[in-house]
Design an enzyme around this catalytic site. Sequence first.
Site, PDB file in Angstrom:
ATOM      1  N   VAL A   1       3.818  10.457  -2.114  1.00  0.00           N
ATOM      2  CA  VAL A   1       2.913   9.455  -1.550  1.00  0.00           C
ATOM      3  C   VAL A   1       3.249   9.173  -0.084  1.00  0.00           C
ATOM      4  CG1 VAL A   1       2.252   7.015  -1.696  1.00  0.00           C
ATOM      5  CG2 VAL A   1       2.299   8.414  -3.760  1.00  0.00           C
TER       6      VAL A   1
ATOM      7  N   MET B   1       0.852  -1.159   0.000  1.00  0.00           N
ATOM      8  CA  MET B   1       0.000   0.000   0.000  1.00  0.00           C
ATOM      9  C   MET B   1       0.891   1.211   0.000  1.00  0.00           C
ATOM     10  SD  MET B   1      -1.511   2.675   1.371  1.00  0.00           S
ATOM     11  CE  MET B   1      -1.497   3.431   2.932  1.00  0.00           C
ATOM     12  N   PRO B   2       0.700   2.196  -0.735  1.00  0.00           N
ATOM     13  CA  PRO B   2      -0.190   2.342  -1.879  1.00  0.00           C
ATOM     14  C   PRO B   2       0.478   1.938  -3.204  1.00  0.00           C
ATOM     15  CG  PRO B   2       0.602   4.489  -1.188  1.00  0.00           C
ATOM     16  CD  PRO B   2       1.208   3.471  -0.258  1.00  0.00           C
ATOM     17  N   HIS B   3      -0.381   1.685  -4.182  1.00  0.00           N
ATOM     18  CA  HIS B   3       0.070   1.334  -5.528  1.00  0.00           C
ATOM     19  C   HIS B   3      -0.423   2.425  -6.472  1.00  0.00           C
ATOM     20  CE1 HIS B   3       1.224  -0.938  -9.017  1.00  0.00           C
ATOM     21  NE2 HIS B   3      -0.023  -0.966  -9.466  1.00  0.00           N
TER      22      HIS B   3
END
Length: 77
Positions: free
Chosen positions: A29, A1-3
């Site tokens: 991110v 997480m996250p992609h």
Amino acid sequence: MPHVIIKHFAATLTAEQHATLAEAITQSVTQAFGCSPHAVSIALRPVAPDDWHSSVFVPDIQTHPQELIKSPDYSAA
């Protein structure tokens, strides 16, 4: 997480451009989600211009406007 998946018209990026892009996205991110850089994955997915409307615009943008954090303005492109 996250992609993160980036859908784009075909482009040839150098290894340096890949690294710069990956670093910038990873930094953003991890700051936003408070996660480790090791948890971030990023994919580049080329889409043919003729397929953009049916493969990206309709399913990802038009159908899910509430998910967008930035909307496109194709008239300015």
